[in-house]
Scaffold this motif. Structure first.
Motif, short mmCIF file in Angstrom:
data_model
loop_
_atom_site.label_atom_id
_atom_site.label_comp_id
_atom_site.label_asym_id
_atom_site.label_seq_id
_atom_site.Cartn_x
_atom_site.Cartn_y
_atom_site.Cartn_z
N UNK B 114 0.82 -1.21 0.00
CA UNK B 114 0.00 0.00 0.00
C UNK B 114 0.85 1.27 0.00
N UNK B 115 1.81 1.33 0.93
CA UNK B 115 2.55 2.57 1.11
C UNK B 115 3.94 2.43 0.49
N UNK B 116 4.06 2.94 -0.74
CA UNK B 116 5.32 2.75 -1.47
C UNK B 116 6.47 3.47 -0.79
N UNK B 117 6.19 4.60 -0.14
CA UNK B 117 7.29 5.35 0.48
C UNK B 117 7.96 4.53 1.57
N UNK B 118 7.16 3.93 2.45
CA UNK B 118 7.78 3.17 3.53
C UNK B 118 8.20 1.78 3.05
N UNK B 119 7.64 1.32 1.95
CA UNK B 119 7.97 -0.02 1.47
C UNK B 119 9.25 -0.06 0.65
N UNK B 120 9.68 1.10 0.19
CA UNK B 120 10.97 1.15 -0.50
C UNK B 120 12.03 1.52 0.52
N UNK B 121 13.24 1.02 0.30
CA UNK B 121 14.32 1.32 1.24
C UNK B 121 14.77 2.76 1.05
N UNK B 122 14.69 3.58 2.12
CA UNK B 122 14.97 5.02 1.96
C UNK B 122 16.41 5.34 1.60
N UNK B 123 17.34 4.45 1.90
CA UNK B 123 18.75 4.81 1.71
C UNK B 123 19.38 4.16 0.48
#
Ligand code: ADP
Ligand code: SF4
Ligand code: MG
Lengths: 308, 349
Positions: B114-123
């Protein structure tokens, strides 16, 4: 990126001037008259004292003295000690020892702190985790001199693995025990910080994605989890490098290591302003360089931080 | 790994209609401080190659837990698969070794969250995260992986893919991030994609674009698609069939248009009535009364009975089976089932 580094380098100038000035003035209010001390117990002729003072520039106003001193520093001239040795020689004899001790302690802290923290975090609530929490708390609460004494007793007196004090200050093997003592407090902090960070990140959504991608566990942890979890740890390590060098000075005295601590101790005892100021100038530069490196590393690890 | 004969197209894809996944009587529970929470209580659904199954239900009905169990990414503990089977191309995944399941994840079954921002690795850069699929599963070099990543970003229509491949998730808009998640799921051309509320976190204007893209790619690769949503509006256009979940159970399954036209379960009826419609402007929006049950204490009998207007005494004691639904003449309606004692009255009454 280049502009960020340039700006940081410019910011260092006032910090460097401020700290060196502070130390310069503090050294001059130390009790004891260095010029009189040169004559030892003999009472010196006031005229001779005055002549010596004039020769050393000590009769100038303090601010003037500082400006002259900084001017010399810029040309690489650290001045001479009260014993007429070149300060730069004293520094280059002592500094490598302390830097080596500090880096060894840093290595111990990073490698073991992160590994222990990682395993504790992954085994949250299990025996290893609980043991880590207790032992690290213990390490944090024991003062370093006590720990040093404890290590000396166990490893030197009981197990006879090492000599209680260091004979050769540049010998890796002999520096190991002091390095462990020096690094143990920070190791405890790093282990706890890593553990907390791992526990927080292990349930993150991106970790679920990494597993859903069919990545091997090694990669899920090594690449995805560690990269994110190390961000707060790196920040701590950066500030800790300075603390570690400060701590090295204490540890050196416990194990009789001939490093910066030893040299500074003697210089302060002799009210040797040039030597103390010289050491401080070099230490400040080392700290500033370390903190710049950490900031850069931080931005590499976390792309959300911008070099604005 | 397949034991049954499967037909393939000349591109090596499974022929549409080939059975892919069948979930049989799946039970999943969570150990919590207050007791055992029965999040999934007998889920049955299936999906074939080229088919889209929409899983519908209020928040907390167990849609995501079912999906996570299929993917093998359930939090264990506290989660536990109590019983059931999950057949993928004929083999029960619950009986496979960890390594066998890992080989399926990403390569055969992929998931979009659902939430691509948190599901992708930020770094890590999006290019790295996309390319990782090829490096790990296909032994691609860094350079090949990057080229593949750009290709994928082009596929999901991210503008200036070659320039943006080194950017990080936070540098993209929500819609673009979800496209990246879709690209990542698509990377190894899996047989089945599970999309767990893929558009819920997006602006209404982008929702349709992302949904269309997903449907288009699915048709192109003949993939099976499980589309999880709590939004009935989203599914009408893209789904072939619908499974409605309530309190961890499938309460109704039906081909999509039949379900819209003629629901066979009071809960589905309520859901349909609660969709806002243009022609009832000004009227108060219908809402099913009451709240979903506490999973620690699911009501006896039909779990929906406290909220059901049609409930009888039987409903309070006897759990309804998932009945085959029949038309007025008693002929079976293919793919139609309802877990309601009164499905006949609901459908025909
Ligand atoms: N990790 C977990 N631990 C405990 N309970 C969980 C966990 N994940 C989900 N649940 C419970 O399972 C139930 C179903 O959740 P979920 O499948 O996410 O619902 P949804 O249909 O909204 O996707 C929820 O009531 C939730 O509390
Ligand atoms: S079984 Fe009874 S309570 Fe449940 S939905 Fe049907 S009528 Fe309502
Ligand atoms: Mg969900």
């Amino acid at each position: 990126m280049g502009r960020f580094v340039a700006r940081r380098l410019l910011q260092m100038i006032p910090v460097f001037l401020g700290t060196t000035a502070l130390i310069f003035f503090m050294v001059h209010v130390l009790p004891g008259d260095p010029v009189a001390a040169m004559w030892g117990d003999k009472a010196a002729d006031p005229a001779q004292l005055a002549a010596k003072r004039h020769q050393l520039g000590l009769d100038q106003p303090l601010l003037q003295q500082y400006v002259t001193y900084m001017g010399h520093l810029l040309t690489g001239d650290f001045g001479t000690t009260m014993g007429q040795r070149k300060v730069i020689d004293v520094i280059s004899a002592a500094m490598p020892v302390t830097v080596r001790l500090t880096l060894m302690a840093f290595g111990v802290e990073v490698v073991f702190g992160v590994l222990i923290g990682l395993f504790a975090g992954l085994r949250r609530g299990k025996a290893f985790d609980k043991g880590t929490l207790v032992i690290t708390l213990l390490l944090i609460s024991i003062p370093v001199p006590v720990l040093g004494f404890l290590f000396q007793t166990v490893f030197a007196d009981q197990l006879k693995l090492v000599t209680p004090t260091v004979q050769d200050s540049m010998n890796f093997g002999q520096l190991l025990l002091p390095a462990v003592v020096l690094g143990s407090l920070s190791l405890a902090y790093v282990a706890r910080l890593t553990r907390t960070s791992i526990v927080e990140n292990v349930r993150a959504d991106y970790m679920r994605t990494a597993v859903a991608k069919g990545l091997p566990r090694r990669r899920v942890i090594g690449t995805h989890l560690l990269r994110n979890s190390m961000i707060p740890v790196i920040t701590f390590l950066g500030t800790d490098l300075g603390a570690l060098m400060g701590g090295a000075i204490v540890t050196e005295s416990i194990f009789n290591v001939k490093g910066v601590g030893n040299a500074m101790y003697h210089a302060i005892n002799q009210s040797d302003g040039a030597t103390v100021s010289g050491f401080v100038a070099v230490l400040v530069l080392v700290f500033l360089a370390a903190s710049l490196i950490v900031d850069l590393l931080y931005a590499v690890l976390d792309p959300r931080i911008r070099y604005a | 790994m397949t034991t049954v004969m499967e037909k393939k197209t000349e591109t090596g894809r499974l022929v549409p209609g080939t059975p892919l996944l069948e979930v049989r009587d799946l039970h999943v529970e969570f150990k919590t401080r207050d007791g055992i929470a029965k999040a999934v209580n007998g889920v049955n659904y299936s999906v074939a190659a080229g088919e889209t199954l929409a899983v519908l239900g209020e928040s907390g009905s167990g849609k995501s837990v079912t999906a996570q169990t299929i993917m093998g990414i359930l939090d264990m503990p506290p989660g536990r698969v109590a019983s059931g089977e999950i057949l993928f191309r004929g083999q029960d995944m619950l009986k496979m070794s960890g390594e066998e399941r890992r080989q399926i994840r990403g390569q055969k079954i992929a998931m979009i969250f659902q939430d691509a921002l948190s599901s992708l690795n930020p770094v890590l850069s999006v290019g790295y995260q996309l390319g990782e699929m090829f490096r790990v599963h296909r032994g691609a070099s860094r350079k090949e992986a990057k080229a593949k990543a750009i290709e994928l970003m082009d596929r999901v229509r991210i503008p200036a893919a070659a320039q943006r491949v080194g950017d990080y998730p936070h540098q993209f808009s929500g819609g673009m991030r979800q496209r990246i998640m879709i690209a990542m799921a698509l990377a190894l051309e899996p047989d089945l994609i599970i999309a767990d509320e893929p558009t819920t976190a997006l602006d209404v204007t982008v929702q349709a674009q992302v949904m269309d893209l997903l449907a288009e790619l699915q048709a192109e690769y003949h993939m099976g698609l499980i589309l999880i949503t709590h939004d009935l509006g989203v599914v009408a256009d893209v789904a072939d069939k619908i499974a409605v979940m309530y309190a961890g159970r499938i309460v109704e399954t039906a081909p999509v248009h039949q379900l819209y036209a003629n629901p066979a379960h009071p809960y589905t009826k309520g859901l349909l009535r609660s969709i806002p419609r243009l022609d009832q402007k000004g009227e108060e929006l219908y809402a099913i009364k009451g709240l979903p049950p506490n999973l620690l204490k699911v009501p006896a009998g039909c779990a929906f009975n406290p909220r059901c207007d049609a409930a009888t005494d039987l409903c309070r004691t006897e759990t309804p089976a998932l009945h085959q639904v029949m038309d007025k003449d008693g002929a079976e309606l293919a793919g139609r089932r309802s877990a309601c004692h009164l499905w006949k009255e609901t459908l025909h009454g």
